[in-house]
Design a protein around this motif. Structure first.
Motif, PDB file in Angstrom:
ATOM      1  N   THR A 126       0.814  -1.219   0.000  1.00 33.24           N
ATOM      2  CA  THR A 126       0.000   0.000   0.000  1.00 33.24           C
ATOM      3  C   THR A 126       0.846   1.267   0.000  1.00 33.24           C
ATOM      4  OG1 THR A 126      -0.025   0.028   2.406  1.00 33.24           O
ATOM      5  CG2 THR A 126      -1.837  -1.132   1.306  1.00 33.24           C
ATOM      6  N   GLY A 127       2.160   1.122   0.233  1.00 36.40           N
ATOM      7  CA  GLY A 127       3.044   2.275   0.333  1.00 36.40           C
ATOM      8  C   GLY A 127       3.327   2.674   1.777  1.00 36.40           C
ATOM      9  N   GLU A 128       2.526   2.151   2.709  1.00 38.58           N
ATOM     10  CA  GLU A 128       2.741   2.411   4.131  1.00 38.58           C
ATOM     11  C   GLU A 128       4.083   1.797   4.554  1.00 38.58           C
ATOM     12  OE1 GLU A 128       0.839   0.905   8.378  1.00 38.58           O
ATOM     13  OE2 GLU A 128      -0.271   0.573   6.534  1.00 38.58           O
ATOM     14  N   VAL A 129       4.806   2.482   5.446  1.00 40.04           N
ATOM     15  CA  VAL A 129       6.101   1.984   5.911  1.00 40.04           C
ATOM     16  C   VAL A 129       6.002   1.582   7.379  1.00 40.04           C
ATOM     17  CG1 VAL A 129       8.542   2.533   6.283  1.00 40.04           C
ATOM     18  CG2 VAL A 129       7.355   3.411   4.258  1.00 40.04           C
ATOM     19  N   LEU A 130       6.390   0.352   7.651  1.00 40.45           N
ATOM     20  CA  LEU A 130       6.458  -0.165   9.010  1.00 40.45           C
ATOM     21  C   LEU A 130       7.917  -0.129   9.428  1.00 40.45           C
ATOM     22  CD1 LEU A 130       5.363  -1.770  11.485  1.00 40.45           C
ATOM     23  CD2 LEU A 130       5.814  -3.843  10.153  1.00 40.45           C
ATOM     24  N   GLU A 131       8.192   0.464  10.592  1.00 44.62           N
ATOM     25  CA  GLU A 131       9.564   0.516  11.095  1.00 44.62           C
ATOM     26  C   GLU A 131       9.676  -0.360  12.334  1.00 44.62           C
ATOM     27  OE1 GLU A 131      10.742   4.606  11.507  1.00 44.62           O
ATOM     28  OE2 GLU A 131      11.156   4.725   9.361  1.00 44.62           O
ATOM     29  N   GLN A 132      10.616  -1.304  12.289  1.00 45.07           N
ATOM     30  CA  GLN A 132      10.848  -2.233  13.390  1.00 45.07           C
ATOM     31  C   GLN A 132      12.210  -1.946  14.008  1.00 45.07           C
ATOM     32  OE1 GLN A 132      10.633  -6.712  12.819  1.00 45.07           O
ATOM     33  NE2 GLN A 132      12.807  -6.411  13.252  1.00 45.07           N
ATOM     34  N   PRO A 133      12.253  -1.300  15.192  1.00 45.10           N
ATOM     35  CA  PRO A 133      13.535  -1.104  15.878  1.00 45.10           C
ATOM     36  C   PRO A 133      14.152  -2.476  16.161  1.00 45.10           C
ATOM     37  CG  PRO A 133      11.808   0.201  16.895  1.00 45.10           C
ATOM     38  CD  PRO A 133      11.140  -0.740  15.935  1.00 45.10           C
ATOM     39  N   THR A 134      15.446  -2.597  15.904  1.00 47.92           N
ATOM     40  CA  THR A 134      16.085  -3.905  15.972  1.00 47.92           C
ATOM     41  C   THR A 134      17.458  -3.832  16.618  1.00 47.92           C
ATOM     42  OG1 THR A 134      14.951  -4.524  13.934  1.00 47.92           O
ATOM     43  CG2 THR A 134      16.832  -5.879  14.580  1.00 47.92           C
ATOM     44  N   GLU A 135      17.701  -4.715  17.566  1.00 47.08           N
ATOM     45  CA  GLU A 135      19.021  -4.894  18.143  1.00 47.08           C
ATOM     46  C   GLU A 135      19.556  -6.208  17.585  1.00 47.08           C
ATOM     47  OE1 GLU A 135      20.923  -4.711  22.547  1.00 47.08           O
ATOM     48  OE2 GLU A 135      19.068  -3.589  22.176  1.00 47.08           O
TER      49      GLU A 135
END
Length: 107
Positions: free
Chosen positions: A91-100
């Protein structure tokens, strides 16, 4: 630290994402890098959480479990061993997953 992966695009179906989400849920206490097929043909190891995968599954229809949609995945570094996995949905939506990264190991 070296970048964990280069930005890539992948085409995934509801069925594939559901299986990946189940796998990630199973290993939730000891997260694993998951191998995703890149649109260019190679396989890319990505530190994805079950929560992110469930959000990706929601982008697709269970009524058409084998229809593939394109996702773009990239890495934004914010420290020596951490950053953000950015997932651009169909859809163009961006999901951001903080990652260690230290929390993830090979499957």
């Amino acid at each position: 630290m070296e970048k964990p992966f280069e930005a890539f695009e992948t085409e995934l179906s509801w069925q594939q994402l559901s299986l990946l989400a189940d796998t990630a849920s199973y290993f939730e206490d000891a997260p694993k890098l998951l191998s995703l097929p890149a649109a260019s043909g190679e396989t890319v190891s990505v530190p994805l959480t079950a929560e992110s995968l469930r959000t990706m599954v929601e982008q697709l229809s269970e009524d058409t479990p084998f229809d593939k949609k394109r996702f773009a995945i990239s890495w934004k570094e914010s420290g020596a061993d951490n950053g953000t996995v950015a997932i651009t949905m169909p859809t163009g939506e961006v999901l951001e997953q903080p990652t260690e990264l230290a929390h993830f190991s090979l499957l």
